[in-house]
Design a protein around this motif. Structure first.
Motif, PDB file in Angstrom:
ATOM      1  N   UNK A 155     -80.233  64.004  57.327  1.00 60.18           N
ATOM      2  CA  UNK A 155     -78.851  63.657  57.030  1.00 60.18           C
ATOM      3  C   UNK A 155     -78.506  63.897  55.569  1.00 60.18           C
ATOM      4  N   UNK A 156     -79.525  63.816  54.721  1.00 60.15           N
ATOM      5  CA  UNK A 156     -79.238  63.920  53.291  1.00 60.15           C
ATOM      6  C   UNK A 156     -79.482  65.276  52.688  1.00 60.15           C
ATOM      7  N   UNK A 157     -79.928  66.259  53.503  1.00 55.06           N
ATOM      8  CA  UNK A 157     -80.233  67.570  52.927  1.00 55.06           C
ATOM      9  C   UNK A 157     -79.019  68.224  52.298  1.00 55.06           C
ATOM     10  N   UNK A 158     -77.835  67.881  52.798  1.00 55.23           N
ATOM     11  CA  UNK A 158     -76.631  68.445  52.197  1.00 55.23           C
ATOM     12  C   UNK A 158     -76.478  67.971  50.753  1.00 55.23           C
ATOM     13  N   UNK A 159     -76.900  66.738  50.499  1.00 54.88           N
ATOM     14  CA  UNK A 159     -76.868  66.234  49.124  1.00 54.88           C
ATOM     15  C   UNK A 159     -77.785  67.046  48.226  1.00 54.88           C
ATOM     16  N   UNK A 160     -78.980  67.381  48.730  1.00 52.62           N
ATOM     17  CA  UNK A 160     -79.904  68.190  47.945  1.00 52.62           C
ATOM     18  C   UNK A 160     -79.331  69.577  47.700  1.00 52.62           C
ATOM     19  N   UNK A 161     -78.671  70.136  48.722  1.00 54.58           N
ATOM     20  CA  UNK A 161     -78.060  71.452  48.558  1.00 54.58           C
ATOM     21  C   UNK A 161     -76.967  71.411  47.486  1.00 54.58           C
ATOM     22  N   UNK A 162     -76.199  70.311  47.452  1.00 55.88           N
ATOM     23  CA  UNK A 162     -75.162  70.172  46.430  1.00 55.88           C
ATOM     24  C   UNK A 162     -75.771  70.015  45.037  1.00 55.88           C
ATOM     25  N   UNK A 163     -76.914  69.328  44.960  1.00 54.35           N
ATOM     26  CA  UNK A 163     -77.598  69.202  43.673  1.00 54.35           C
ATOM     27  C   UNK A 163     -78.045  70.559  43.161  1.00 54.35           C
ATOM     28  N   UNK A 164     -78.615  71.372  44.095  1.00 56.98           N
ATOM     29  CA  UNK A 164     -79.061  72.714  43.717  1.00 56.98           C
ATOM     30  C   UNK A 164     -77.862  73.555  43.272  1.00 56.98           C
ATOM     31  N   UNK A 165     -76.768  73.448  43.998  1.00 55.36           N
ATOM     32  CA  UNK A 165     -75.560  74.214  43.659  1.00 55.36           C
ATOM     33  C   UNK A 165     -75.034  73.808  42.286  1.00 55.36           C
ATOM     34  N   UNK A 166     -75.027  72.522  42.011  1.00 53.55           N
ATOM     35  CA  UNK A 166     -74.542  72.052  40.708  1.00 53.55           C
ATOM     36  C   UNK A 166     -75.395  72.600  39.574  1.00 53.55           C
ATOM     37  N   UNK A 167     -76.723  72.597  39.784  1.00 52.04           N
ATOM     38  CA  UNK A 167     -77.613  73.138  38.756  1.00 52.04           C
ATOM     39  C   UNK A 167     -77.356  74.617  38.526  1.00 52.04           C
ATOM     40  N   UNK A 168     -77.087  75.371  39.602  1.00 53.48           N
ATOM     41  CA  UNK A 168     -76.810  76.800  39.468  1.00 53.48           C
ATOM     42  C   UNK A 168     -75.509  77.032  38.684  1.00 53.48           C
ATOM     43  N   UNK A 169     -74.489  76.189  38.948  1.00 51.60           N
ATOM     44  CA  UNK A 169     -73.235  76.338  38.203  1.00 51.60           C
ATOM     45  C   UNK A 169     -73.470  76.080  36.717  1.00 51.60           C
ATOM     46  N   UNK A 170     -74.240  75.038  36.399  1.00 51.13           N
ATOM     47  CA  UNK A 170     -74.546  74.744  34.994  1.00 51.13           C
ATOM     48  C   UNK A 170     -75.271  75.903  34.335  1.00 51.13           C
ATOM     49  N   UNK A 171     -76.231  76.501  35.061  1.00 55.66           N
ATOM     50  CA  UNK A 171     -76.987  77.628  34.507  1.00 55.66           C
ATOM     51  C   UNK A 171     -76.123  78.871  34.388  1.00 55.66           C
TER      52      UNK A 171
END
Length: 1212
Positions: A871-887
């Motif tokens: 249920x929470x994997x979408x949260x992890x995907x959003x975390x990864x996406x946020x890190x990519x935007x920052x980079x």
């Protein structure tokens, strides 16, 4: 033999050098005639030759007594005294001989004796006697008749000889007397002693008479008298201050006459010109030009020549620098000159360098009084001239000097009420004091005395202008212009038109025309160009021409304050700080007490980051005005930027003394304390600052203080967390939330405020996740609602995770809600940065994307390992996406790469490895990516690479405890005996704050004690402490609670063990754990441990019930049945106990034999073995989880660092 025959024999014996025989003959004579003169003389000679000096002197003296007028005995004495070197007796003898020769009219012998006597006195340093004796050789002495016709030395030589002896005597006497008197008890100061001795010397010395005679004689001979005249002038000038007042006029006239003779004869004697110039009683413009022209020929080697050159240049209108160069060099050479300082003061005042003018006028005034007292000169005109210059200079130095100016003018007018210059000066001073009526009366009196005075009319008009009577001002000023076309008068007409405003300012025929005409009349009149600059800047909006006018004004008058202010301001508006600083620097060089210029220089230096220069300027200002609040604040700010925090605190403390309500000073003190790590004091300072600002702004909060207070509370919360004061930590975070929510209405559109409140929410997860139950959720929810409304108000697109909140009311559910608010806060901050659109905002947005990724990751972490991963994997995907935007914005940020590596640790090892390696490339001095890379390799089974990575991390930072923990895991997997030591070292480095290390170290301590078969409770105390610190952070961690129960059981603390097992059981039964695949197995193990501890604690009924529940879950085996039987037996239920033992026997017969460690009773070995097995099973379960979770937690610690860095970027 007769006396006559004996005398003859004695003479013959002396001639034959038979002095003993001669002695006998003389004694024979003296036996019969003891007063025989010749016998006494011969006896003296014989005794002298026999080296009987005393007998010889006795014989000669008897001879003198026998015949005082005869010279033979005296000649014998002289010979004897020369032989025995008795100069005093010799001088006395020659003096007597000289008298006898004078009486006998024997000129040749008298002259010879006199010269011998002079030589003796000179040789024995009896200079006074030598001088007295030399007078005998002069024509007017009593020896002239006797010495006439003899070869006497010329009188001029004698006088020169007397002069040299007198000079030497005066010098030696002065030196000796000063030295002697200084050694006396109660001696006067050295200067007083020297003055007294000087007076004695010059009053007793006859040098002036001698020098006068030498001058007369040298003139008769036609030789150069420069040297002796110069000496005469020096001596008379030395003598004049010490003579009685009634003699001063006579001596002063004599001195002046001699000086005039020197000048008329063109003798190059600087002192002569000095005497004549210094005594002139004239104003600064009235000195004798012909005399000064002659004095200039003395050259630059003498101060009077320099002063004369400077004066003549001034009168000729030469360049000011050339004038000052000569005058300053002159007064530096002779600081006691009246003429020099008198002229220099006038020059400075005329050229409007008023501070220097005041200094020189005061020195001239002091020198005038000293000269008048010393020489008895009347210098009233000189003093009047000095006072007028002094009053004018003070008049132009501003309000502080105004009373001094008024006092001087009034004093002058009290002696001469019709002095026009003083009347006009007084009128100007009164006008500056806003006493316009009195000022006008002064100028009216001037006009009555001199109706044609154009300057009085101009001043009258200017006073009317200052009163605001523009029409009357124009009338008077136009009359002044009609009388004389002066640039200043025309300029003032332009100023009046400018002040009248409207068409008089905008229409060129009024203000602009007059200002331009003034500039044409006098191209060197700076104020006209200043207001021309104002006209072009404000009326025509022509900044280029305005800038040129200001530049011209400043070049003409460096001290033009209005022009310097306008020019520096225009440079700053044009982003030309260097030129502005140059203008201000030149201004303070010319006006060293210009407070505003130093303040502006300090401010510009602060803005430019030149903090040492700012410190220097603010210090210079404060030496002038110690109560300048803004300068103390600026000085404190500059010290703070330079890292001189204690000095900065002192400066701000001084500012607060001057103004206790200074918001900036209080705010800056709190900021410094925040930098120094004094977080509690900093927080209190920001509270006080906010209260002061709110009081001043009618209840409106001071957002910088609120924002800084939130930063301080977060830092203080971390400090409390590291000390283990979790309750205080929770209180700090709670206050931060309340403060933020209270200020939210004043923070609309402030991304930094929203971001820091997001940081507060993240801090709950980092510091006190287990204590979230004590949070005022209503306040947090109010903030969350406000954030949602703001997102909607700004029309931002919100990122929806699609993940439901965690159920229940526990700590994890509350923490999930707080993190959800953090997610919204960071989204709002990102949206506000995007709306700003600046590069700085873009950089901040990258940091906020990183923070948003953290919030998503922490929400995912709450669900991981508890059956909620899907249920929470979408949260992890959003975390990864946020890190990519920052980079995408900052690809070289090691913190962002490290975060991406942590996020993808379990889902995509390749990306995780790449991210960690990129983080290391970006910053090889950061140990976190190295240790995280080591955990990645460890999870994926590559122990060699993992060990290398941990080793690199230790090399970068030997105190990085997590790297040692990783190596301990590797050593344990490899079965190394060093594993325990590595765990122990990691615990020593990490302390209480690294709770993962606490858990791992507790496991090792427990295992080590079990492996050695120890039952000593003290051996388990470290493990208990570590587990308690861990559970303070993770109260719902079932495995840790189970392990704590086992440790307490081994310590014999069965009731506390029961509490720990119950807490573990409750944690396993929570909704988060209920869906886990491993849940039934873990539940059975904890139940069995609980049942065993209940039995050991004597709670047999509860133990039997727990064993029954265990059997229902299918977790009962032989040892469990034995345990149940024991509990039933002690509970008095024997039949049920017997049945349980029978079940155990059947299980044993069926071949099911396992060993578990029970603990509790020493007699239950099987239960102990069973307990050990179950606890190890739980540890193994937990151990794998620890490794993965350790990597994630390590990542989060660096991400927290990223939070801090993003805060720093925002502050900049």
């Amino acid at each position: 033999m007769s006396a006559k025959a004996l005398l003859k024999s004695a003479r013959e014996a002396i001639g034959a050098k038979n002095f003993s025989q001669a002695q006998e003959y003389c004694q024979q004579i003296l036996e019969s005639d003891e007063s025989n003169y010749n016998a006494l003389v011969f006896l003296g000679v014989a005794e002298e030759k026999l080296n009987n000096a005393a007998a010889s002197e006795k014989a000669y003296r008897k001879a003198v007594e026998a015949n005082p007028t005869s010279v033979l005995a005296y000649q014998g004495l002289a010979s004897l005294f020369e032989k025995v070197e008795n100069p005093n007796a010799l001088a006395e003898t020659w003096e007597k001989l000289r008298e006898l020769h004078l009486e006998g009219k024997d000129g040749k012998k008298c002259l010879d004796t006199t010269q011998k006597l002079i030589d003796l006195y000179e040789r024995t340093n009896q200079r006074r006697k030598a001088i007295d004796t030399l007078h005998a050789l002069l024509p007017d002495s009593g020896y002239v008749e006797v010495l006439t016709g003899l070869d006497l030395p010329p009188p001029i030589e004698t006088y020169w000889r007397i002069a040299r002896l007198q000079e030497k005597e005066d010098e030696v006497f002065a030196t000796r007397e000063v030295q002697n008197r200084r050694q006396r008890l109660g001696a006067d100061p050295l200067d007083v002693i020297k003055a007294k001795v000087e007076k004695e010397v010059v009053l007793t010395s006859q040098l002036d008479e001698v020098y006068n005679k030498i001058v007369e004689l040298e003139r008769e001979r036609g030789t150069d008298v420069t040297e002796v005249t110069s000496k005469l002038l020096v001596f008379l000038q030395r003598k004049l201050p010490h003579v009685a007042p009634e003699r001063k006029d006579e001596l002063r006239n004599k001195l002046r006459t001699r000086a005039e003779e020197c000048v008329s004869q063109n003798l190059q004697i600087p002192l002569a010109y000095e005497i004549l110039l210094e005594c002139q009683n004239v104003d600064a413009h009235g000195y004798d030009l012909s005399l000064l022209t002659s004095a200039r020929d003395l050259g630059e080697s003498n101060y009077i020549g320099l002063l004369a050159s400077g004066y003549l240049k001034w009168k000729d209108g030469s360049d000011l620098n050339d004038i000052l160069e000569d005058l300053i060099a002159g007064v530096d050479t002779n600081p006691s000159t009246l003429f020099g300082y008198h002229v220099l003061a006038a020059v400075y005042v005329q050229h409007e360098e008023y501070e220097s003018g005041v200094d020189c006028a005061n020195k001239a005034r002091s020198n005038a009084f000293q000269r008048s007292e010393a020489f008895g000169e009347v210098l009233d005109r000189v003093l009047l001239s000095i006072d007028l210059n002094l009053a004018r200079a003070n008049l132009h130095l501003g309000p502080k000097n105004l009373q001094t100016s008024l006092g001087i003018y009034k004093n002058i007018l009290s002696q001469d009420s019709s002095n026009l210059t003083a009347l006009q000066g007084l009128g100007l001073a009164l006008a500056q004091s806003d006493k316009y009526d009195e000022s006008i009366r002064c100028f009216e009196k001037v006009l009555r005395l001199d109706p044609a005075s154009h300057s009085a009319k101009a001043h009258m008009g200017w006073v009317q202008f200052q009163r605001g009577q523009h029409e009357e001002a124009l009338e008077w000023l136009k009359q002044a212009v009609e009388a004389k076309q002066e640039a200043v008068y025309v300029y003032r007409i332009g100023r009046v038109y400018w002040a009248m405003g409207g068409q008089y300012r905008t229409d060129k025929t009024y203000a602009q025309t007059n200002l331009l005409q003034a500039a044409k009349l006098n191209p060197r009149f700076g104020p006209a160009f200043t207001y021309m600059g104002h006209y072009y800047a404000e009326v025509e909006n022509d900044r280029v021409r305005a800038l040129k006018c200001y530049q011209r004004a400043v070049s003409l008058s460096v001290t033009d304050e209005e022009a310097a202010k306008a020019l520096s301001r225009m440079y700053l508006e044009n982003k030309d700080a260097g030129s502005a600083k140059a203008v201000l620097t030149r201004f303070v060089g010319a006006s060293p007490r210009a407070v505003w210029a130093y303040r502006q220089l300090g401010t510009v230096a602060l803005v430019e980051g030149e903090y040492m220069e700012a410190i220097s300027n603010f210090q210079a200002l404060l030496r002038i005005d110690t109560k300048d609040l803004l300068s103390w604040e600026g000085l404190g700010e500059a010290y703070g930027h330079e890292g001189k925090f204690q000095a900065a605190l002192k400066a701000f403390a001084r500012a607060i003394e001057l103004d206790e309500s200074s918001v900036f000073a209080h705010y800056s003190v709190a900021q410094l304390k925040l930098k120094l790590g004094l977080y509690a004091e900093a927080a209190e300072g920001f509270r006080q600052t906010n209260a002061l600002a709110s009081k001043r702004n009618e209840g409106k909060v001071h957002m910088p203080s609120v924002k800084a207070l939130l930063d301080s509370l977060i830092a203080l919360a971390k400090e409390c967390y590291l000390k283990g004061a979790y309750g205080e930590c929770l209180g700090c975070l709670g206050e931060a939330v309340r403060v933020g929510v209270g200020a939210k209405e004043f923070a609309r559109g402030m991304q930094s405020f929203v971001k820091v409140l997001g940081d507060v929410c993240i801090a709950y997860r980092l510091f006190v996740p287990a204590l979230v139950g004590g949070v005022e959720m209503g306040v947090v929810e109010a903030f969350g609602t406000w954030v949602e409304n703001e997102i909607q108000r700004f029309g931002m697109r919100r990122i929806e995770s699609g993940v439901e909140d965690l159920p229940g009311n526990g700590a994890e559910a509350g923490l999930d809600k707080i993190l959800k608010v953090a997610v919204d806060a960071y989204q709002l901050a990102i949206g506000l940065c995007s709306a700003a659109g600046t590069k700085e905002a873009k950089d901040l947005a990258a940091a906020y994307w990183h923070d948003l990724g953290l919030a998503f990751f922490y929400r995912w972490d709450l669900r991981s390992g508890k059956g909620g991963e899907g249920k929470g994997n979408q949260l992890l995907a959003l975390a990864v996406r946020s890190a990519r935007v920052a980079l995408g914005t900052h690809s070289g940020n090691d913190v962002f790469w490290n975060a991406l590596g942590v996020y993808t640790l379990g889902s995509d090892p390749k990306i995780s490895q790449h991210a960690f390696i990129r983080a290391i490339e970006c910053n090889s001095r950061n140990p976190a990516p190295w240790s995280n890379l080591g955990f990645l390799y460890l999870i994926n089974g590559d122990l060699d690479l993992a060990n290398q990575a941990f080793g690199k991390s230790q090399f970068v930072d030997p105190d990085w405890s997590v790297a040692w923990l990783g190596q301990a895991y590797i050593a344990e997997k490899l079965g190394s005996s060093e594993a325990f030591e590595l765990y122990e070292h990691a615990h020593e480095l990490g302390g209480e704050s690294e709770f993962e290390i606490n858990y791992s170290y507790a496991v090792q301590r427990y295992r080590r004690a079990l492996s050695h078969g120890h039952r000593d409770a003290a051996l388990y105390s470290t493990a208990t402490f570590c587990l308690l610190k861990f559970i303070e952070r993770r109260k719902d961690d079932a495995a840790a609670l189970n392990l704590l129960g086992l440790v307490l059981e081994r310590q014999g603390q069965f009731l506390r063990a029961v509490e720990a097992f119950n807490d573990s059981l409750h944690a396993l039964e929570s909704p988060l754990h209920a869906t886990s695949i491993e849940h039934p197995s873990k539940l059975r193990k904890v139940l069995e441990n609980l049942a065993r501890s209940l039995c050991a604690a004597g709670r047999y009924n509860e133990s039997a019930s727990t064993y029954a529940r265990l059997a229902e879950l299918g977790g009962s085996d032989a040892l469990a049945s034995v345990g149940a039987g024991i509990a039933l037996y002690f509970d008095g239920r024997l039949q049920e106990s017997l049945a349980a033992f029978e079940v155990a026997l059947r299980d044993v017969e069926g071949g099911e034999k396992e060993g578990k460690d029970g603990g509790g009773n020493g007699g239950h070995g099987k239960e102990a073995s069973l307990g050990r097995r179950m606890s190890v099973d739980v540890f193994k379960d937990k151990e794998g989880k620890r490794e993965g979770s350790e990597v994630r937690r390590e990542g989060t610690s660096r991400e927290r660092s990223a939070n801090r860095r993003s805060l720093e970027v925002k502050k900049v």
